[in-house]
Design an enzyme around this catalytic site. Structure first.
Site, PDB file in Angstrom:
ATOM      1  N   GLU A 280       0.661  -1.163  -0.189  1.00 37.28           N
ATOM      2  CA  GLU A 280       0.028   0.031  -0.044  1.00 37.28           C
ATOM      3  C   GLU A 280       0.951   1.196  -0.043  1.00 37.28           C
ATOM      4  OE1 GLU A 280      -3.404   0.159   2.794  1.00 37.28           O
ATOM      5  OE2 GLU A 280      -4.134  -1.656   1.655  1.00 37.28           O
TER       6      GLU A 280
ATOM      7  N   GLU B  14      -5.260  -8.599   0.006  1.00 42.36           N
ATOM      8  CA  GLU B  14      -6.087  -8.149   1.177  1.00 42.36           C
ATOM      9  C   GLU B  14      -7.432  -7.754   0.686  1.00 42.36           C
ATOM     10  OE1 GLU B  14      -4.747  -4.971   3.932  1.00 42.36           O
ATOM     11  OE2 GLU B  14      -2.708  -5.452   3.592  1.00 42.36           O
TER      12      GLU B  14
END
Ligand code: BG6
Length: 475
Positions: free
Chosen positions: A165, A371
């Site tokens: 991320e 995720e």
């Protein structure tokens, strides 16, 4: 597109789940580990610290056995940089190397494919003192770390993820406690995007090195991708949607895959006098590196409308999935068609399919979901059960969309939702739980740390056993 018959999940589909080092391991200063940014940062009030987390460091055998019981084909975890290199560079910590050797071997014992994230929000504190990602040398530090990982684990690890991320560090890193900015900063956008540039170069160096040292291995980036929708069909909202997708999503992958800055983002940075400085050689490195797949985290979509820049936008409560706006470029709004989790994140399984389709259409690389999941206030009953039907519903609806994306022709490698086991959230403590395995601890009371199988544990076990064909409620 409505399919009369859906294509099955590939037979070697990597069903599993994810964690990250600082959120599960604990042992934060044990066996020679150096402190990381996560150990030195200021914690959000009322949230657990990371000294013990859920004690995975000492209980990994029990945890992997539970993952094996669920039938995991993969386990995505991150390596703590400062456990392996306590100062970030230089001296290697043999105990740190040993821990991950043991963890990898434990996975392989059960035929669980280790998928390793090289960096998940935990810069070594010693490198923080040298300026962290602000320092132009940071890409070389990361390359040195990558080399240590490839040398020690490359004989057994086939899947590598570079930086988790990176887009969330850039966009909301200061709000969720994953990025620090020097106090003397005058142009915040420039500072943040310079850090971002160094990360892009670091990633490119790691991808190149991986291909040189481990020709059989595969490596890719792992951003958080949430497709932006326009709020309605006003043409101005379409422009806002394009701005949002470029700034939130495509910047990171255009660079990873094509080695160039997205033109809309570059124009945005020019307007803010914030274009990053290239060191000699950066352009060549960025161009030369290529990922083998795209890993991505998806929690929900993102709806925006035009912003003329004159309105007040209050983003103090923004996080990875909520209230992210760029005055003059796009303003985030709630999508009235979507429900929300208890923690205020919208739920959009169809947006998951749309995101997979957009990603594959744009990059034509296999996709790995690293995720996806629902944070909730789970409750342990007196008889040791955790009834989490909301998680089963969330996961079922998202898995069903993967099968539709596969039927749309999208190449999917695997599904690794968040999280394998309860862990400490980025900024909302342990009370926001995601795992299939419940851990008996509270925010400030470590209790027994005992593990319990949630209902979703049994349900996911069945899903894996049927290779995604049986998503029904029964388990
Ligand atoms: C992602 C991160 O942003 O989402 C994880 O990669 C994080 O580290 C997860 O825990 C869920 O977010 P949060 O803020 O609820 O912990």
């Amino acid at each position: 597109m409505i399919h009369q018959t859906l294509k099955p999940f590939p037979k070697d589909f990597l069903w599993g789940a994810s964690t990250s080092a600082y959120q599960v391991e604990g042992a934060s200063l044990e066996d020679g580990k150096g402190p990381s940014f996560q150990d030195t940062k200021e914690l959000p009030p009322g949230t657990a610290d990371l000294t013990v987390s859920v004690d995975h460091y000492h209980r990994y055998k029990e945890d992997i056995a539970l993952m094996a019981e669920m039938g995991f084909k993969a386990y995505r975890f991150s390596i703590s940089w400062s456990r392996v290199l306590p100062e970030g560079i230089g001296k290697v910590n043999p105990k740190g190397i040993e821990f991950y050797n043991n963890l990898i071997d434990e996975c392989l014992k059960y035929d669980i494919e280790p998928i390793i994230t090289m960096f998940h929000f935990d810069m070594p504190a010693a490198l923080e003192e040298k300026g962290s990602w602000s320092n132009a040398e940071s890409s070389e530090w990361f390359k040195e770390f990558a080399q240590v990982l490839f040398e020690n684990y490359g004989d057994r690890v086939k899947y590598w993820l570079t930086i988790n991320e990176q887009n969330m560090m850039t966009l909301v890193g200061q709000l969720i406690g994953t990025l620090r900015v020097p106090e003397a900063t005058t142009n915040l956008t420039k500072e943040i995007y310079q850090q971002n540039h160094h990360q892009l170069v670091a990633q490119a160096k790691a991808m190149q090195l991986c291909h040189e040292m481990l020709p059989q291995a595969k490596i890719g980036p792992a951003p958080n991708i949430a497709l932006a929708y326009p709020n309605g069909n006003r043409p101005e909202d379409i422009i806002a949607e394009q701005n949002a997708n470029a700034i939130r999503n495509w910047l990171y992958l255009d660079m990873a895959v094509y080695g160039r800055y997205n033109n809309l983002v570059w124009a945005y940075l020019e307007a803010k006098d914030a274009t990053p400085t290239f060191a000699p050689g950066d352009a060549e490195v960025l161009k030369a590196a290529k990922p083998d797949f795209i890993a991505f985290n998806y929690y929900t979509s993102f709806t925006v409308e035009a912003s003329d820049g004159s309105e007040q936008i209050d983003d103090k409560f923004a996080d990875q999935q909520s209230a992210m706006s760029e005055p003059g470029y796009y303003r985030s709004v709630q999508n009235q068609n979507l429900k929300k989790t208890e923690f205020g994140w919208e739920i959009d399984p169809v947006g998951f399919r749309a995101t997979m389709r957009a990603l594959y259409d744009r990059y034509q690389l296999p996709l790995l979901v690293t995720e996806n999941g629902i944070g909730a206030y789970d409750e342990l009953t007196a008889d040791g059960k955790v009834h989490d039907p909301y998680r089963i519903v969330y996961l079922r609806e998202h898995i069903a969309q993967i099968q539709k994306a596969i039927s749309d022709g999208v190449e999917m490698l695997g599904y690794n939702p968040w999280s394998a086991i309860d862990l400490i959230s980025t900024h909302e403590g342990i009370k926001k739980r995601y795992g299939f395995i419940y851990v008996d601890r509270d925010e400030f009371d470590l209790k027994t740390l005992k593990r319990y199988r949630k209902d979703s544990f049994y349900w996911y076990k069945k899903v894996i056993a049927t290779n995604g064909q049986d998503l029904s409620d029964q388990f």
